[in-house]
Design a protein around this motif. Structure first.
Motif, PDB file in Angstrom:
ATOM      1  N   ASN A 122     -17.971 -28.112  11.547  1.00 50.36           N
ATOM      2  CA  ASN A 122     -16.686 -27.838  10.882  1.00 50.36           C
ATOM      3  C   ASN A 122     -15.791 -26.968  11.768  1.00 50.36           C
ATOM      4  O   ASN A 122     -14.576 -27.166  11.828  1.00 50.36           O
ATOM      5  CB  ASN A 122     -16.928 -27.159   9.543  1.00 50.36           C
ATOM      6  CG  ASN A 122     -17.653 -28.065   8.553  1.00 50.36           C
ATOM      7  OD1 ASN A 122     -17.559 -29.297   8.657  1.00 50.36           O
ATOM      8  ND2 ASN A 122     -18.387 -27.478   7.626  1.00 50.36           N
ATOM      9  N   ALA A 125     -14.474 -29.223  14.493  1.00 47.55           N
ATOM     10  CA  ALA A 125     -13.487 -30.178  13.963  1.00 47.55           C
ATOM     11  C   ALA A 125     -12.117 -29.519  13.818  1.00 47.55           C
ATOM     12  O   ALA A 125     -11.078 -30.155  14.055  1.00 47.55           O
ATOM     13  CB  ALA A 125     -13.963 -30.734  12.629  1.00 47.55           C
ATOM     14  N   GLU A 126     -12.100 -28.248  13.423  1.00 47.76           N
ATOM     15  CA  GLU A 126     -10.831 -27.540  13.275  1.00 47.76           C
ATOM     16  C   GLU A 126     -10.239 -27.143  14.633  1.00 47.76           C
ATOM     17  O   GLU A 126      -9.022 -27.181  14.828  1.00 47.76           O
ATOM     18  CB  GLU A 126     -11.041 -26.275  12.440  1.00 47.76           C
ATOM     19  CG  GLU A 126     -11.327 -26.536  10.978  1.00 47.76           C
ATOM     20  CD  GLU A 126     -11.545 -25.232  10.215  1.00 47.76           C
ATOM     21  OE1 GLU A 126     -11.342 -24.153  10.823  1.00 47.76           O
ATOM     22  OE2 GLU A 126     -11.904 -25.294   9.021  1.00 47.76           O
ATOM     23  N   ILE A 167     -17.904 -35.504  15.209  1.00 49.52           N
ATOM     24  CA  ILE A 167     -17.091 -34.354  14.799  1.00 49.52           C
ATOM     25  C   ILE A 167     -15.759 -34.921  14.322  1.00 49.52           C
ATOM     26  O   ILE A 167     -14.981 -35.442  15.119  1.00 49.52           O
ATOM     27  CB  ILE A 167     -16.877 -33.386  15.984  1.00 49.52           C
ATOM     28  CG1 ILE A 167     -18.219 -32.911  16.536  1.00 49.52           C
ATOM     29  CG2 ILE A 167     -16.016 -32.203  15.554  1.00 49.52           C
ATOM     30  CD1 ILE A 167     -18.106 -32.125  17.838  1.00 49.52           C
ATOM     31  N   PRO A 168     -15.478 -34.861  13.018  1.00 45.71           N
ATOM     32  CA  PRO A 168     -14.328 -35.592  12.485  1.00 45.71           C
ATOM     33  C   PRO A 168     -13.001 -34.833  12.646  1.00 45.71           C
ATOM     34  O   PRO A 168     -12.850 -33.719  12.152  1.00 45.71           O
ATOM     35  CB  PRO A 168     -14.679 -35.746  11.004  1.00 45.71           C
ATOM     36  CG  PRO A 168     -15.513 -34.525  10.701  1.00 45.71           C
ATOM     37  CD  PRO A 168     -16.262 -34.184  11.964  1.00 45.71           C
ATOM     38  N   PHE A 169     -12.070 -35.430  13.349  1.00 52.24           N
ATOM     39  CA  PHE A 169     -10.693 -34.919  13.400  1.00 52.24           C
ATOM     40  C   PHE A 169      -9.778 -36.037  13.877  1.00 52.24           C
ATOM     41  O   PHE A 169     -10.243 -37.107  14.330  1.00 52.24           O
ATOM     42  CB  PHE A 169     -10.593 -33.683  14.302  1.00 52.24           C
ATOM     43  CG  PHE A 169     -10.895 -33.919  15.752  1.00 52.24           C
ATOM     44  CD1 PHE A 169      -9.903 -34.320  16.652  1.00 52.24           C
ATOM     45  CD2 PHE A 169     -12.184 -33.728  16.245  1.00 52.24           C
ATOM     46  CE1 PHE A 169     -10.191 -34.526  17.984  1.00 52.24           C
ATOM     47  CE2 PHE A 169     -12.480 -33.926  17.580  1.00 52.24           C
ATOM     48  CZ  PHE A 169     -11.482 -34.323  18.454  1.00 52.24           C
ATOM     49  N   LYS A 175      -8.322 -41.213  15.656  1.00 55.74           N
ATOM     50  CA  LYS A 175      -9.447 -40.569  15.003  1.00 55.74           C
ATOM     51  C   LYS A 175     -10.620 -40.479  15.973  1.00 55.74           C
ATOM     52  O   LYS A 175     -10.900 -41.411  16.724  1.00 55.74           O
ATOM     53  CB  LYS A 175      -9.874 -41.351  13.755  1.00 55.74           C
ATOM     54  CG  LYS A 175      -8.828 -41.316  12.640  1.00 55.74           C
ATOM     55  CD  LYS A 175      -9.329 -42.043  11.401  1.00 55.74           C
ATOM     56  CE  LYS A 175      -8.316 -41.948  10.266  1.00 55.74           C
ATOM     57  NZ  LYS A 175      -8.795 -42.642   9.041  1.00 55.74           N
ATOM     58  N   SER A 176     -11.291 -39.336  15.958  1.00 61.54           N
ATOM     59  CA  SER A 176     -12.472 -39.176  16.799  1.00 61.54           C
ATOM     60  C   SER A 176     -13.578 -40.094  16.305  1.00 61.54           C
ATOM     61  O   SER A 176     -13.617 -40.481  15.135  1.00 61.54           O
ATOM     62  CB  SER A 176     -12.942 -37.727  16.769  1.00 61.54           C
ATOM     63  OG  SER A 176     -13.266 -37.345  15.447  1.00 61.54           O
TER      64      SER A 176
END
Length: 671
Positions: A122, A125-126, A167-169, A175-176
């Protein structure tokens, strides 16, 4: 706590080769700072790039951030129970949980709040979108519309993995994920990867990610040319690094050009191949240029010879242009082009190149330049008006020398013109002739004096007129050319220019010549008007420093300087021998007199002088051991300060010994 591997790949359109290395270095630094700030452990194991991707891999990253304690400050303790209760209520705790903290403003109530660690995925991701956009590039663009994210080139895909998880972002609409791309022509457009399979999957899709592998591929194929054809590819590290950053799967092709072009100067042919086509030049075993070139392709091979033919066709056209320029330019001699320099602006506030040329000629004359040097200064910039230099700007200076030679100018003249831009760096050689050194020195000094006079002073990384390089060139020419001239007179009264040049002098002797910083400070404190003399004093100081008496004497000189400063002693008095006390004081005075006479002997080199000065150590030590400088009698005290002042002043002409850093400091007796 479980540790996980990490992968970040930023996929883009082709990044300019010269921007890749700085960006990759900054990417690693930013990511390491991110890990440290969030206490995620881990270390970067790979930072690589191709024209289409910036890649970072790491290992040992914590899955969860460790818990932490945050100190939440509240009202002053003196505010009373009501304030304390309100602060506790705001935090959702009982007032008893608060504690008192002493601050610079008094006692305050505070609460130690325990913060549970967050999942690393998290945090990343940020942070990663901002980290990517924080990368500095000299030029950036936007592609999603005005006001959208800016990057060096459009971002087309992003791979971001922590362990087995994406790692979602999202960044700029991308989108990754875990999908990369292979070579633009040879590989697949969608390649699923994990951290462990990433490198092998890229390699299977014709992407050599490690730069060492691309470098080795090009080098080994270049070396094979000699075995196959009996000619060799001249090593060119800068060009090699450029080609490594231009390719993902390099291979080479050997091309030919018509031997008739060998009638052109080698410098012209090599420049066209290197700077304009990014080809390696090929040479015969006797060192002459061969009618071949080595091109680097971003593909596997050239089975039908189409790439070779295309490169040969392009090079033939470039060589034809060069031959045309050579022939046209020869129709007007350099001497006939001098007045044309009036139409070429050097700098808006400083006038034309004709004005600069006249100043340089005069400066060469003032420096004692002979007729050849003054002639070279007059013609040095004339090639700026030629078609060849207009097309191939890298050849300025060189073409002037070649044209001067072809037009019958004496060798001291044409060679001085040819080399007058040297040295181009601290690694480059200075001009090989006295005339060349004078012209180069005068040209660089004129640039420095002119730019500083109108306020064009380098700041930060900005140096559009290459003033740092010019100043370094001045230092290098004066020292390595053993030119004993007054640098102070050449620089004039501009304090900013003098400080700027002093910084370059320090840099040269410390970083290029390898002298210790305190040795450089000591010698420069004694004067730096003649840099040849500075070099000789530094060499002598470096040689004498390891001897038995030198550093202890240097410590004593530092002590003397401190005593004089504490006494606010202005100096200027003569030593009154009648006030000298028999024993250690008289012995120091006699040693001082004898050493001064020795050091004043004509023909004595600096090393011998320093050895003689170092020999004062026993007398100085005995003086401080036996004599109270701060004597009760004012006349005796002043006479002793005068003796110390004379000692310090007399022997600081070679170096200010108080600048030497010694192993320890002494405690002054009676001061």
């Amino acid at each position: 706590m479980k540790k996980q591997p990490f992968l970040l790949e930023i996929g883009t359109e082709e990044i300019p080769d010269w921007m890749i290395d700085p960006a990759l270095k900054e990417l690693q630094q930013l990511f390491e700072a991110l890990l440290a700030e969030n206490k995620l452990d881990g270390k970067v194991t790979l930072a690589e790039a191709t024209p289409r991707r910036l890649v970072l891999m790491a290992e040992g990253i914590s899955a969860i951030q460790p818990d932490s304690v945050e100190l939440v400050m509240g009202p002053p303790r003196a505010a009373g129970e009501a304030a304390a209760a309100g602060f506790a209520r705001k935090l959702g705790i009982e007032p008893q949980a608060l504690r008192t903290v002493q601050t610079a403003r008094g006692e305050y109530l505070a609460y130690e709040k325990r913060v549970r660690g967050r999942a690393s995925i998290n945090i990343l991701a940020e942070a990663l979108p901002g980290l990517i956009l924080k990368l500095y590039f000299p030029k950036t663009m936007y592609w999603t519309g005005k006001g959208g994210p800016r990057f060096v080139r459009p971002i087309r895909w992003i791979v971001a993995l922590l362990g087995a998880h994406v790692i979602p972002f999202e960044l700029a609409g991308v989108k990754s994920g875990n999908i990369t791309r292979g070579h633009r022509q040879l590989g697949k457009s969608r390649v699923r990867v994990t951290v462990n399979t990433y490198l092998t999957r890229l390699r299977a899709n014709f992407v050599m990610l490690p730069r060492w592998e691309r470098r080795l591929t090009i080098q080994s194929q270049a070396d094979a040319v000699f075995e196959a054809h009996g000619v060799y590819v001249r090593p060119d590290r800068e060009l090699l690094e450029t080609l490594v950053n231009l390719t993902e799967y390099p291979s080479t092709v050997l091309g030919r050009f018509d031997e008739q072009f060998l009638s052109l100067p080698e410098e012209v042919l090599v420049t066209v191949m290197r700077h304009h086509q990014r080809y390696f030049s090929v040479f015969n075993q006797d060192g002459t240029l061969a009618p071949f070139f080595l091109a680097v392709m971003n593909t596997v091979d050239d089975p039908e010879g189409l790439v070779q033919q295309g490169n040969e066709r392009v090079l033939r056209a470039r060589f034809n242009d060069a031959r045309f320029f050579w022939e046209v330019d020869q129709q007007k001699k350099l001497a006939e082009r001098v007045e044309d320099l009036a139409k070429v602006t050097w700098q808006a506030q400083l006038g034309s190149y004709l004005e600069k040329t006249r100043r340089v000629v005069e400066l060469v004359r003032q420096l004692g330049g002979n007729a050849h040097a003054q002639r070279a200064a007059l013609l040095a910039k004339c090639d700026l008006t030629t078609e060849m230099v207009k097309e191939f700007t890298e050849l300025q200076g060189v073409m002037g020398g070649l044209y001067a030679r072809a037009q019958g100018e004496p060798e001291p003249v044409w060679r001085a013109i040819y080399e007058h831009y040297k040295p181009l760096s601290m690694d480059d050689a200075i001009p090989s002739t006295p005339e060349g050194r004078l012209v180069s020195l005068a040209d660089k000094l004129d640039t420095l004096r002119g730019c500083f006079a109108v306020g064009l002073i380098p700041s930060g990384s900005k140096d559009p007129f290459g003033l740092r390089r010019a100043a370094q060139g001045v230092v290098k020419i004066l020292v390595e050319g053993r030119m004993s001239v007054s640098l102070g007179q050449l620089l004039g009264e501009n304090a900013e220019l003098r400080d700027f040049m002093l910084d370059r002098v320090r840099y040269y002797f410390r970083e290029v010549r390898g002298f210790r910083y305190d040795e450089v400070n000591a010698v420069l404190a004694a004067g730096w008007d003649d840099l040849t003399d500075v070099a000789e004093r530094l060499s002598a100081l470096q040689a004498v420093r390891p001897t038995e008496h030198f550093e202890p004497l240097a410590a004593s000189f530092k002590r003397i300087r401190n005593i004089l400063r504490q006494a606010a002693f202005a100096g200027g008095d003569r030593i009154d021998e009648s006030l000298l006390e028999a024993g250690a004081e008289r012995a120091l005075f006699d040693a001082f007199q004898a050493t001064r006479a020795r050091v004043s002997e004509s023909g004595l080199d600096y090393r011998s002088k320093l050895e003689a000065i170092a020999g004062l150590r026993p007398a100085v030590d005995m003086f401080f051991d036996k004599v109270l400088v701060n004597a009760p009698d004012a006349s005796v005290r002043r006479n002793r300060l005068t003796l110390l002042d004379n000692l310090l002043t007399e022997f600081s002409a070679i170096a200010d010994f108080s600048e030497i850093v010694t192993q320890g400091t002494q405690t002054d007796k009676g001061e």
